[in-house]
Design a protein around this motif. Structure first.
Motif: not given
Ligand code: SAM
Ligand code: SF4
Length: 511
Positions: A123, A234, A271, A305, A334, A346, A373, A404-405, A407, A409
């Motif tokens: 993020r 992601c 992951q 996860t 999510q 998803r 999450d 999380f907000k 963001s 990427r």
């Molecule tokens: N593999 C896990 C899954 O599928 O839920 C998540 C891995 S990630 C390291 C952890 C969390 O970061 C995610 O579940 C998501 O909520 C959050 N996350 C990932 N990319 C994001 C982004 N671009 N903006 C905000 N939150 C993000």
């Protein structure tokens, strides 16, 4: 979707394939080089700290075996870890590898010959933070120190890092760590720009007998690396490469070795652990879980996860049947809106997610705690869709939510969506969601009042005169001993819950 470009999943795959192809793949260096030297005694749990491993905050993770006097001839290194448990555990393996190559770990950059940052880019503007941090150490380069950037920012920014920070000698993503000994040889020979960036299509995992675990009771084991899901927001599939599982035999061997030296609590990492596929075809994920839970000496097994699409009922059945499998599932949702879930790629709907929650809640022998999450302010999220996420929190009654907000990427498909929600509105939604969850948790934690729960002792809070414990549901349960002997870290004791707080429990030791 309103105000945004439609991006399909296939395009995401092709984009990734192109991305890999662009960088090329080097197979020449794939020689396993692990030696047979013994790993020195490396554990000093009192010196190990993890500051919120799920946040992007600095996780000054591994402070092991800091000798009183470091020999002046010995090569020394310092490592700082940012990000998630996967990064934390990768660093444990990197540290073990460095020690096995004759390096000594030190706790101050000033004392190190080699300085490593194991970075996270999930993020925010993580890459900028890394460049800022590297800037702080420009002057150390003049003293002859060498720098290595590891992890997701290394993979994402690649050789651009050398342009912006010419004093960096090594840039390597996690898929290349198994080549670390060879990269170290190059650095020692004076090479200026050593890279490990081309291995994201590898089928190999980073397996090493030289893992320097920083906690002697509770340890991680990676069972699957990379990710093929390509969720629209992601960066992980682009930084950690394609999905690859370890054989169940190698995972079981590692778990057994850990049990033999006194580990009682094991956390399986990936992951997406639910898409685990034993390359030898022997075990499904749920069978692997059960087999580890049945090892002599193992009292707790967790995993993270889970991806809801791949989460199957046999996992709940295994948790219910095997006492050592912890009564906790982290199932990231999510969003509570099926339209948004589809736009996030998803691969499940709200209804399918709730079906999995119903399986978990119908376990007969255990009350399984559920955490999740959530991303707020994903492109195009309407107020009504945000409301669907709030109603999902009510419906499930989570014991914890990491929120999380959104963001944007680099390289991700959602970059092509218009990031339509202003930051102030994302912050408002985040606050509303967190307040709602606090209320839900206050009510749900109340069920523990008066219960006697088993905790594993993690340490002491001297200022409060409390012992820090963790329940099987992964809740913090601090307690007092009422004059009794204080248990040591790693011991399991029973505690009666006397007070509840939004994120923890308080109690007194019984017996
Ligand atoms: N593999 C896990 C899954 O599928 O839920 C998540 C891995 S990630 C390291 C952890 C969390 O970061 C995610 O579940 C998501 O909520 C959050 N996350 C990932 N990319 C994001 C982004 N671009 N903006 C905000 N939150 C993000
Ligand atoms: Fe990222 Fe998890 Fe989706 Fe993989 S499954 S792309 S790691 S959010």
């Amino acid at each position: 979707m309103r105000g945004s470009v439609i991006v399909n999943r296939r395009a995401a795959f092709e984009r990734a394939a192109g991305y890999y192809a662009l960088r090329g793949t080097t197979r020449a260096n794939r020689r396993p080089v692990w030696g047979t030297r013994n790993l020195p005694e490396t554990i000093d749990p009192a010196r190990s700290t993890i500051h919120d491993p799920r946040s992007a905050a600095i996780c000054r993770a591994i402070l092991i075996h800091i000798e009183d006097g470091v020999s002046s001839q010995q090569k020394t290194f310092y490592i700082e870890t940012f990000g998630c448990q996967m990064n934390f555990h990768d660093s444990e393996k990197v540290v073990g590898t460095l020690i096995s190559e004759g390096y000594q770990q030190v706790q101050r950059e000033e004392d190190a010959d080699l300085i490593f940052y194991n970075t996270c880019s999930i993020r925010d503007k993580a890459e900028q933070k890394v460049f800022h941090r590297l800037n702080d150490f420009k002057k150390l380069h003049k003293e002859g120190k060498r720098f290595g950037v590891l992890g997701c920012v290394a993979q994402q920014e690649g050789e651009k890092i050398f342009e912006r920070a010419p004093y960096v000698s090594l840039v390597a993503g996690s898929a290349s760590y198994r080549n670390l000994p060879e990269m170290l040889v190059q650095i020692e020979a004076g090479a200026g720009r050593v890279t490990g960036l081309d291995d994201r299509e590898t089928d190999q995992t980073f397996e090493t007998e030289f893992t320097a675990r920083s906690n002697p009771h509770r340890g991680y084991i990676t069972i699957i690396e990379g990710c093929d899901k390509f969720c629209a927001y992601c960066v992980v599939p682009y930084t950690r490469g394609k999905e690859r599982s370890r054989t169940s035999q190698s995972v079981l061997d590692e778990a057994k070795r850990m049990a033999d030296v006194g580990y009682t609590d094991i956390q399986l990492l990936g992951q997406n652990v639910n898409s685990y596929r034993d390359p030898a075809g022997k075990m499904r994920f749920s069978e692997l879980l059960s087999a580890i839970g049945e090892l002599l000496g193992i009292r707790r097994v967790r995993f993270t996860t889970s991806h809801p699409r791949d989460f199957t009922k046999d996992i709940v059945d295994a948790i219910d049947a095997v006492p050592a499998l912890c009564d906790h599932v982290h199932l990231p949702v999510q969003s509570g809106s099926s339209r948004l879930l589809s736009s996030m790629f998803r691969e499940y709907t709200r209804e399918q997610y709730l079906e999995r929650i119903a399986w978990i809640k119908s376990a007969r022998n255990k009350e399984i705690s559920i955490t999740t999450d959530v991303i707020v302010g994903f492109p195009g999220e309407t107020e009504a869709e945000f409301g669907e996420t709030l109603s999902l929190l009510d419906e499930v009654g989570y014991d914890g939510v990491f929120s999380f907000k959104y963001s944007p990427r680099p390289n991700t498909p959602s970059l092509q969506y218009i990031d339509s929600i202003p930051d102030a509105e994302k912050s408002r939604r985040l606050q509303v969601l967190q307040e709602r969850q606090r209320e839900i948790q206050r009510a749900s934690y109340a069920r523990h009042l008066g219960q006697v729960l088993e905790v594993m002792v993690e340490g002491k809070n001297a200022a409060r005169g409390q012992v820090i414990g963790r329940t099987s549901q992964n809740k913090t349960l601090n307690f007092v001993t009422n004059g009794g002997r204080e248990p040591d870290a790693g011991q399991y004791v029973d505690v009666e819950v006397t007070q509840i707080f939004p994120n923890s429990l308080l109690g007194k030791m019984v017996g």
